[in-house]
Design a protein around this motif. Sequence first.
Motif, PDB file in Angstrom:
ATOM      1  N   CYS A 168       0.800  -1.233   0.000  1.00  0.00           N
ATOM      2  CA  CYS A 168       0.000   0.000   0.000  1.00  0.00           C
ATOM      3  C   CYS A 168       0.828   1.276   0.000  1.00  0.00           C
ATOM      4  O   CYS A 168       0.282   2.371   0.163  1.00  0.00           O
ATOM      5  CB  CYS A 168      -1.012   0.009   1.140  1.00  0.00           C
ATOM      6  SG  CYS A 168      -2.334  -1.213   0.908  1.00  0.00           S
ATOM      7  N   ALA A 184      -7.979   1.567  -8.835  1.00  0.00           N
ATOM      8  CA  ALA A 184      -9.042   1.937  -7.887  1.00  0.00           C
ATOM      9  C   ALA A 184      -9.313   0.792  -6.915  1.00  0.00           C
ATOM     10  O   ALA A 184      -9.493   1.015  -5.711  1.00  0.00           O
ATOM     11  CB  ALA A 184     -10.308   2.321  -8.647  1.00  0.00           C
ATOM     12  N   ASP A 185      -9.335  -0.442  -7.421  1.00  0.00           N
ATOM     13  CA  ASP A 185      -9.557  -1.608  -6.551  1.00  0.00           C
ATOM     14  C   ASP A 185      -8.448  -1.720  -5.505  1.00  0.00           C
ATOM     15  O   ASP A 185      -8.716  -1.976  -4.332  1.00  0.00           O
ATOM     16  CB  ASP A 185      -9.601  -2.902  -7.374  1.00  0.00           C
ATOM     17  CG  ASP A 185     -10.862  -3.035  -8.205  1.00  0.00           C
ATOM     18  OD1 ASP A 185     -11.831  -2.287  -7.943  1.00  0.00           O
ATOM     19  OD2 ASP A 185     -10.865  -3.886  -9.116  1.00  0.00           O
ATOM     20  N   GLU A 187      -6.494   0.729  -4.406  1.00  0.00           N
ATOM     21  CA  GLU A 187      -6.610   1.837  -3.451  1.00  0.00           C
ATOM     22  C   GLU A 187      -7.708   1.561  -2.432  1.00  0.00           C
ATOM     23  O   GLU A 187      -7.551   1.860  -1.249  1.00  0.00           O
ATOM     24  CB  GLU A 187      -6.877   3.140  -4.197  1.00  0.00           C
ATOM     25  CG  GLU A 187      -5.642   3.643  -4.937  1.00  0.00           C
ATOM     26  CD  GLU A 187      -5.892   4.919  -5.721  1.00  0.00           C
ATOM     27  OE1 GLU A 187      -7.068   5.203  -6.055  1.00  0.00           O
ATOM     28  OE2 GLU A 187      -4.904   5.630  -6.020  1.00  0.00           O
ATOM     29  N   ASN A 188      -8.833   0.970  -2.865  1.00  0.00           N
ATOM     30  CA  ASN A 188      -9.915   0.636  -1.947  1.00  0.00           C
ATOM     31  C   ASN A 188      -9.464  -0.425  -0.930  1.00  0.00           C
ATOM     32  O   ASN A 188      -9.766  -0.314   0.253  1.00  0.00           O
ATOM     33  CB  ASN A 188     -11.145   0.119  -2.721  1.00  0.00           C
ATOM     34  CG  ASN A 188     -11.857   1.243  -3.445  1.00  0.00           C
ATOM     35  OD1 ASN A 188     -11.773   2.410  -3.070  1.00  0.00           O
ATOM     36  ND2 ASN A 188     -12.571   0.891  -4.496  1.00  0.00           N
ATOM     37  N   LEU A 189      -8.737  -1.443  -1.403  1.00  0.00           N
ATOM     38  CA  LEU A 189      -8.231  -2.459  -0.488  1.00  0.00           C
ATOM     39  C   LEU A 189      -7.280  -1.858   0.527  1.00  0.00           C
ATOM     40  O   LEU A 189      -7.264  -2.269   1.701  1.00  0.00           O
ATOM     41  CB  LEU A 189      -7.526  -3.578  -1.270  1.00  0.00           C
ATOM     42  CG  LEU A 189      -8.444  -4.532  -2.035  1.00  0.00           C
ATOM     43  CD1 LEU A 189      -7.633  -5.414  -2.954  1.00  0.00           C
ATOM     44  CD2 LEU A 189      -9.258  -5.385  -1.059  1.00  0.00           C
ATOM     45  N   CYS A 190      -6.496  -0.890   0.095  1.00  0.00           N
ATOM     46  CA  CYS A 190      -5.530  -0.262   1.004  1.00  0.00           C
ATOM     47  C   CYS A 190      -6.202   0.595   2.070  1.00  0.00           C
ATOM     48  O   CYS A 190      -5.571   0.936   3.073  1.00  0.00           O
ATOM     49  CB  CYS A 190      -4.520   0.577   0.202  1.00  0.00           C
ATOM     50  SG  CYS A 190      -3.337  -0.436  -0.720  1.00  0.00           S
ATOM     51  N   GLN A 191      -7.463   0.944   1.871  1.00  0.00           N
ATOM     52  CA  GLN A 191      -8.218   1.706   2.877  1.00  0.00           C
ATOM     53  C   GLN A 191      -8.774   0.800   3.968  1.00  0.00           C
ATOM     54  O   GLN A 191      -9.213   1.284   5.015  1.00  0.00           O
ATOM     55  CB  GLN A 191      -9.381   2.461   2.205  1.00  0.00           C
ATOM     56  CG  GLN A 191      -8.954   3.476   1.156  1.00  0.00           C
ATOM     57  CD  GLN A 191      -8.090   4.567   1.734  1.00  0.00           C
ATOM     58  OE1 GLN A 191      -8.352   5.083   2.809  1.00  0.00           O
ATOM     59  NE2 GLN A 191      -7.025   4.936   1.008  1.00  0.00           N
ATOM     60  N   GLN A 192      -8.764  -0.512   3.731  1.00  0.00           N
ATOM     61  CA  GLN A 192      -9.340  -1.445   4.691  1.00  0.00           C
ATOM     62  C   GLN A 192      -8.349  -1.743   5.814  1.00  0.00           C
ATOM     63  O   GLN A 192      -7.167  -2.011   5.550  1.00  0.00           O
ATOM     64  CB  GLN A 192      -9.728  -2.758   4.004  1.00  0.00           C
ATOM     65  CG  GLN A 192     -10.667  -2.593   2.811  1.00  0.00           C
ATOM     66  CD  GLN A 192     -11.941  -1.868   3.176  1.00  0.00           C
ATOM     67  OE1 GLN A 192     -12.565  -2.177   4.196  1.00  0.00           O
ATOM     68  NE2 GLN A 192     -12.349  -0.921   2.347  1.00  0.00           N
ATOM     69  N   THR A 195      -5.135  -4.596   5.961  1.00  0.00           N
ATOM     70  CA  THR A 195      -4.742  -5.052   4.638  1.00  0.00           C
ATOM     71  C   THR A 195      -3.268  -5.416   4.582  1.00  0.00           C
ATOM     72  O   THR A 195      -2.877  -6.386   3.950  1.00  0.00           O
ATOM     73  CB  THR A 195      -5.043  -3.971   3.571  1.00  0.00           C
ATOM     74  OG1 THR A 195      -6.469  -3.787   3.504  1.00  0.00           O
ATOM     75  CG2 THR A 195      -4.528  -4.368   2.199  1.00  0.00           C
TER      76      THR A 195
END
Length: 198
Positions: A168, A184-185, A187-192, A195
Amino acid sequence: MTHCTRSVSSLMFVSILGGCVLQPDPIGESLSVADSTDSTHAELSGGIAMTTSGTTVAPGEGEYGASCQLLGVPESVQSKAISLQPDCAGGICVFQFEDTPPPCSDDSDCAAPWPTCDGDFCELDQNFVAASSRCTQNCEEDADCPAIPGCASEAVCAPATLLAPLCCEKVCLCGDDLSLGATADLENLCQQPGTCGP
């Protein structure tokens, strides 16, 4: 041998080396190399020089955008890859490649940059991988990323992998080679939470 498929996991970069989190690393002053056709050049951000005719000057060894060697990655790279690289000013070497290898039954089914067939899929030319791997750096936003020599579009600041030690971490990448959906996918995973581990 493992081949690329279009899934979130396969769109992640390969990273095997251990190490610490890298901080954004400022890169050099203007280049001292002059264009062979025009010795007048102006400094752009990040140490990239542009001649008055509008052509960019190739970066020096180890500078942002210069060729680099991936370290600790599989012997045969068949997809995107990223590694720590102390010879790069920014400490990171990246190979960006979004395309999926075509299926094949023999070498005649394959064309550059996949010149040979392993029996199921065409294999990526490792000379192409070596020639296309570039030094990059950490960043917080797109504005932190200088122009990348040979990149027709803007440089983008985005996470490149979910694997340690660069999980990330945002790095400067060429927009030419990015899949907006995959980025985008990621970046979204990195917000969880969790991760990249605890």
